[in-house]
Structures are given as structure tokens and as C-alpha cells.
Design an enzyme around this catalytic site. Sequence first.
Site, PDB file in Angstrom:
ATOM      1  N   LYS A  15       0.831  -1.400  -0.094  1.00  0.00           N
ATOM      2  CA  LYS A  15       0.058  -0.267  -0.055  1.00  0.00           C
ATOM      3  C   LYS A  15       0.892   1.235  -0.316  1.00  0.00           C
ATOM      4  O   LYS A  15       0.728   2.344  -0.194  1.00  0.00           O
ATOM      5  CB  LYS A  15      -0.739   0.452   1.430  1.00  0.00           C
ATOM      6  N   LYS A  65      14.549  -6.257   4.825  1.00  0.00           N
ATOM      7  CA  LYS A  65      15.167  -5.430   5.822  1.00  0.00           C
ATOM      8  C   LYS A  65      16.473  -5.700   6.863  1.00  0.00           C
ATOM      9  O   LYS A  65      17.522  -4.690   7.163  1.00  0.00           O
ATOM     10  CB  LYS A  65      14.070  -5.180   7.428  1.00  0.00           C
ATOM     11  N   ASP A 101       9.313   1.984  11.761  1.00  0.00           N
ATOM     12  CA  ASP A 101       8.464   0.933  12.550  1.00  0.00           C
ATOM     13  C   ASP A 101       8.528   1.281  13.115  1.00  0.00           C
ATOM     14  O   ASP A 101       7.041   1.498  14.078  1.00  0.00           O
ATOM     15  CB  ASP A 101       9.150  -0.409  12.156  1.00  0.00           C
ATOM     16  N   GLY A 126       6.297 -12.061  21.400  1.00  0.00           N
ATOM     17  CA  GLY A 126       6.910 -12.150  19.672  1.00  0.00           C
ATOM     18  C   GLY A 126       7.864 -11.352  20.254  1.00  0.00           C
ATOM     19  O   GLY A 126       8.222 -10.447  20.923  1.00  0.00           O
ATOM     20  N   ALA A 127       9.650 -12.523  19.841  1.00  0.00           N
ATOM     21  CA  ALA A 127      11.393 -11.884  19.840  1.00  0.00           C
ATOM     22  C   ALA A 127      11.525 -11.667  18.073  1.00  0.00           C
ATOM     23  O   ALA A 127      12.430 -12.423  18.443  1.00  0.00           O
ATOM     24  CB  ALA A 127      11.423 -12.824  20.961  1.00  0.00           C
ATOM     25  N   ARG A 151       6.537 -17.853  22.217  1.00  0.00           N
ATOM     26  CA  ARG A 151       6.244 -19.200  21.968  1.00  0.00           C
ATOM     27  C   ARG A 151       7.733 -19.661  22.502  1.00  0.00           C
ATOM     28  O   ARG A 151       8.051 -20.840  23.280  1.00  0.00           O
ATOM     29  CB  ARG A 151       5.949 -19.810  20.463  1.00  0.00           C
ATOM     30  N   THR A 152       8.774 -19.347  21.509  1.00  0.00           N
ATOM     31  CA  THR A 152      10.125 -19.913  22.517  1.00  0.00           C
ATOM     32  C   THR A 152      10.858 -19.367  22.859  1.00  0.00           C
ATOM     33  O   THR A 152      11.332 -17.970  23.039  1.00  0.00           O
ATOM     34  CB  THR A 152      10.952 -20.109  20.661  1.00  0.00           C
ATOM     35  N   GLY A 239      -2.511  -2.774  12.742  1.00  0.00           N
ATOM     36  CA  GLY A 239      -1.520  -2.166  12.623  1.00  0.00           C
ATOM     37  C   GLY A 239      -1.377  -0.925  11.994  1.00  0.00           C
ATOM     38  O   GLY A 239      -1.179  -1.030  10.906  1.00  0.00           O
TER      39      GLY A 239
END
Length: 271
Positions: A15, A65, A101, A126-127, A151-152, A239
Site C-alpha cells: 500500500k 530489512k 517502524d 513475540g521475539a 512461544r520459544t 496495525g
Amino acid sequence: MDRYAVIGNPVAHSKSPQIHAEFARLTGERLTYSTLLAPLNDFAGTVTEFIQSGGKGLNVTVPFKVEAFDFAYSLSDRAQAAGAVNTLSFNAGEIVGDNTDGAGLVRDITYNLRFPIQGRRILLLGAGGAARGVILPLFAEDPSMIVIANRTVARAEELAAHFSSHARIESMSFDSDALQAGQFDLIINATAASLGNDSLPLPATVFSKDALAYDMMYGKGDLPFLNLARQAGAQTADGLGMLVEQAAESFFIWRGVRPYTASVLKQLRDS
Ligand code: ATR
């Protein structure tokens, strides 16, 4: 006219051309902005060609990135902290990398959603790269703490250790007791779970009264994380605002003018 583009693979769905064309119209800046598809094995060659043909700047999206980080000659502090670059500027042989960001996320939360971060307890889910990219800008708003859950769990520990000089940062797993009793004010989903339409194993008690649940993803339907938050009585946001605000910050870096974003965000929501 000065030329800009968003580089990625895939990139056709982006977008960003629509957003930047509207920013240019609103500010009266004369520029063009297009998509640039780079082969997965030739990010550097594609960027070099763009620079040689007179291109002034690039936004960088998945999966480049980190390559953009390595490609830049100099980096802003926030790009350095994020370990990734989403904005490249080309001026007189210089290649400067920045990352907008986190600034986009913070601007959407504090300005568009009018939710002050100072003194709040943040749970960051999240990591991966998306989570890492927003930590420094969140800290700049002086929250009382940031807890990273993943999760991890080892990845959460690693990320918290990376930012430990900022104190007030902890890590935990989704099923830790501390998370159950959490009562966080701001819960940010920086996992890729919403991409696969997966929900996260979060207890309703994680959301404090008047909490804001923010999903860095956006999409057509309801995101599972935001559904869960809504059922627990939290405010919710996807977001899309972050997308527009990170673009505005890139536009500012390139042009020195900060575009007004409200009408652009409304246009995207309506379409
Ligand atoms: P990005 O750059 O988008 O952050 P990434 O580095 O691959 O991408 O990280 C993805 C993140 O989403 C990770 O935190 C990942 O958790 P793991 O570290 O345990 O893999 C998380 N994630 C992806 N799918 C998930 C799911 N279905 N449930 C929970 N977490 C998920």
C-alpha cells in the site's frame, strides 16, 4: 522528479505507493513512488541499479530489512537497535539506513489512539524482528516496564538481554504464572501468529481494565488476537495506523516535511 520506491519480494500488494502519492499530494512535494521487485538473491544489485539511475530513497519490506541494514554505510540509532532497516536514503554517494517502524507504532498509539505510554505496563508478544524493532522507541516513551513473551522462551530471554541496559525489561513464556496474573495496560502482538490466523494462548486476566490491545498486523477480517482482547473487554487496534505512520516518518526523513496522516488512514480504512 525525485524517485522513491518500496523494495520487497513480493511487493505488488504494497500500500506504500498509494500512501506516499497521497502524502506528496497533501504536501505539494514533487516526487514519484513505485514498487521495486528484487530477486531474492539480488537485493544489493537491484538497489545499486536504482541508485545509479538517480533514485533518492527506498522503503524496504519483507524479506530484505536485515540485508538493507548490512547495505547501508551509516545507520541511525534506532536502526542500530532494531538490527534492521526499513528506510534507505541516497544523498551524494551516502547510503543512510533508518528504521521508522517503532516510531510509527508509537505515534499511532500515543497520537492517533490517544493512549499515553508513560508509566504503563507493556506486554510485547513475540521475539522476532518485528518485536525487536519497536523496543527502543517504546522505551523512549518511559513505560514502567516491558515484558517480552514468546512461544520459544529462549528467544524472549535473548531479546530482553539485548536491551537489559534499559532495565525494566523481562522475558517469560506464554504459560508463566506471572503472565497469568499480568494485568498489562498495553499488549502488543508482534508475532506472526495473525498471519496464519492463529490465536495466542493468553488468559483474559492479562488485560487490565482499560487496556489497549494492539496487533501490528492488519487484514480484512477480525484478527484472532484482537477478538480475544475484545472478549476480555480491552480496546483494540490493528496495525494499519502503524503502516501509515511509519510511512509518514520515512517521508519526513526524505523530504523534511511531515504529512498529515488522518485523511490517508481514513482512505485506507474505507477502501
Ligand atoms: P518477524 O520479523 O515478523 O518478527 P520472525 O523473526 O520469524 O518474524 O518472528 C516471528 C515471531 O512470531 C516469533 O516470535 C515467533 O515465535 P517463535 O520465536 O516461538 O517462533 C512468533 N510466531 C509465529 N507464529 C506463531 C504462532 N502460531 N504462535 C505463536 N507465536 C508465533
